[in-house]
Design a protein around this motif. Structure first.
Motif, mmCIF file in Angstrom:
data_model
loop_
_atom_site.group_PDB
_atom_site.id
_atom_site.type_symbol
_atom_site.label_atom_id
_atom_site.label_comp_id
_atom_site.label_asym_id
_atom_site.label_seq_id
_atom_site.Cartn_x
_atom_site.Cartn_y
_atom_site.Cartn_z
ATOM 1 N N PRO A 42 9.198 4.083 -13.297
ATOM 2 C CA PRO A 42 9.524 4.992 -12.184
ATOM 3 C C PRO A 42 8.483 6.074 -11.956
ATOM 4 O O PRO A 42 8.379 6.612 -10.852
ATOM 5 C CB PRO A 42 10.875 5.592 -12.607
ATOM 6 N N GLU B 22 8.322 -4.051 -5.456
ATOM 7 C CA GLU B 22 8.641 -2.624 -5.362
ATOM 8 C C GLU B 22 9.801 -2.254 -6.284
ATOM 9 O O GLU B 22 9.759 -1.242 -6.991
ATOM 10 C CB GLU B 22 8.995 -2.241 -3.914
ATOM 11 N N ASN B 23 10.843 -3.077 -6.266
ATOM 12 C CA ASN B 23 12.008 -2.802 -7.120
ATOM 13 C C ASN B 23 11.642 -2.888 -8.598
ATOM 14 O O ASN B 23 12.104 -2.084 -9.417
ATOM 15 C CB ASN B 23 13.135 -3.789 -6.808
ATOM 16 N N LYS C 123 9.775 0.317 -9.611
ATOM 17 C CA LYS C 123 10.670 1.482 -9.659
ATOM 18 C C LYS C 123 11.592 1.437 -10.872
ATOM 19 O O LYS C 123 11.887 2.466 -11.478
ATOM 20 C CB LYS C 123 11.496 1.557 -8.376
ATOM 21 N N ASN D 31 4.642 4.315 -3.249
ATOM 22 C CA ASN D 31 4.937 4.678 -1.862
ATOM 23 C C ASN D 31 3.669 4.820 -1.027
ATOM 24 O O ASN D 31 3.649 4.476 0.156
ATOM 25 C CB ASN D 31 5.737 5.982 -1.827
ATOM 26 N N THR E 38 6.281 5.627 -8.926
ATOM 27 C CA THR E 38 6.918 5.511 -7.608
ATOM 28 C C THR E 38 6.105 6.181 -6.508
ATOM 29 O O THR E 38 5.956 5.632 -5.411
ATOM 30 C CB THR E 38 8.341 6.105 -7.644
ATOM 31 N N ASN E 39 5.579 7.375 -6.773
ATOM 32 C CA ASN E 39 4.784 8.057 -5.743
ATOM 33 C C ASN E 39 3.552 7.240 -5.366
ATOM 34 O O ASN E 39 3.208 7.109 -4.188
ATOM 35 C CB ASN E 39 4.359 9.444 -6.226
#
Length: 328
Positions: A238, A230-231, A234, A245, A241-242
């Motif tokens: 980036p 995840e990191n 991001k 999530n 990201t949506n």
């Protein structure tokens, strides 16, 4: 390119909050009515940025000139119905009955599309106050309009939805399968090599291919170092990201499966994507065969040999694809 129901449904998998940007002229208002009507039909929350020509001709030009200004415009975006009120009341002449009737017609046709009863009542009352007419009179106008079933934005939305629903369901199903596979890869990166050996990236919808690529890069560069996927996403992409999530919830669900269940699920998902890919290719080849057969019938004798060879090759490709479909 006109916005479609399919595009809205795809976007809604990432967010339910939409911000549209339109020119502050009649063409912009017409585009807003159509696009926002479609978004409302899918129960999206909509805000609007009205682009004044003095600021720039479109978002691209404004952003190139002044990013900070564009951020301010986003922050100041109006709820869609407030935007319509502002636009429709421009040039309104309260002393002219025809002006009242025109504004009432335009806004009532939009208000009746609101899904929330609270919003419906709020804006109906607001319209009555601004027009200085009884709210009951507007409600009666709405009732008559519905009885007459006049075609407006709402009916156009309904017609388009019916026409495209079959295709949208197919798109949604394929995307759901692909997203579940991506979430599975995040949950169990130790299966990445298996997926890489059995999945061709073209099996995935375009919207999922970039995410698959970043997972593959993470696996190669960071997985064995212990960094969180995840990191990594991001930090390096980036803009995903949506999508990330949305996949995290699925990821947690898939982590609960046993090794045997997980492998079976991964195999099933890849199979579904491959089958869909082959079916689409078959449709494309079948169309090419049909088109070339039509050309063959209409062509002169001199060009028929080349067309015949092309048709034979397409038939061979069709046969091979059909065989792959049966194998799977």
């Amino acid at each position: 390119t006109a916005l479609t129901v399919e595009q809205i449904r795809i976007l809604k998998r990432l967010t339910n909050d939409f911000i549209f940007a339109f020119d502050a002229d009649q063409a912009g208002i017409r585009a807003a009515e159509r696009s926002i009507g479609l978004a409302w039909s899918e129960e999206a929350k909509v805000k609007v940025i009205a682009i004044n020509q003095s600021l720039g001709k479109d978002p691209d030009e404004i952003i190139r000139r002044d990013v900070a200004l564009w951020k301010k415009l986003i922050a100041a975006a109006l709820p869609a119905m407030d935007y319509f009120f502002e636009m429709k009341f421009r040039g309104y002449q309260p002393e002219e009955i025809e002006s009242k009737k025109q504004v009432a017609r335009d806004l009532l046709n939009l208000i009746i599309q609101l899904a929330s009863p609270l919003e419906y009542d709020y804006y109906l009352k607001k319209l009555a106050e601004k027009l200085e007419v009884r709210e009951e009179a507007l409600r009666e106008a709405v009732k008559k309009a519905r009885q007459q079933k006049k075609p407006g934005v709402a009916s156009q939305v309904s017609a388009q939805t019916q026409q495209t629903d079959k295709n949208v369901k197919s798109i949604d199903r394929k995307a759901a399968v692909a997203e579940r596979l991506l979430a599975g890869m995040m949950a169990r990166m130790d299966y990445m090599e298996y997926v890489g050996e059995n999945l061709v990236i073209e099996y995935l919808p375009m919207a999922c291919q970039e995410f698959y690529k970043i997972l593959a890069v993470y696996y190669t560069k960071e997985y064995k170092q212990g960094g969180k996927v995840e990191n990594y996403i991001k930090e390096n992409q980036p803009e995903l990201t949506n999508q990330l999530n949305c996949l995290i919830i699925l990821k947690e669900e898939l982590k609960q499966l046993s090794d045997h269940e997980f492998l079976a699920e991964i195999k099933r998902l890849i199979f579904e994507l491959k089958k869909d890919f082959i079916k689409n290719k078959l449709l494309g080849v079948a169309k090419e065969i049909s088109d070339n057969e039509d050309k063959f019938k209409k062509s002169a004798a001199a060009g028929q040999e080349e067309l015949k060879n092309k048709i034979d090759k397409l038939m061979q490709e069709f046969s091979e694809l059909s065989g792959q479909l049966k194998e799977n």
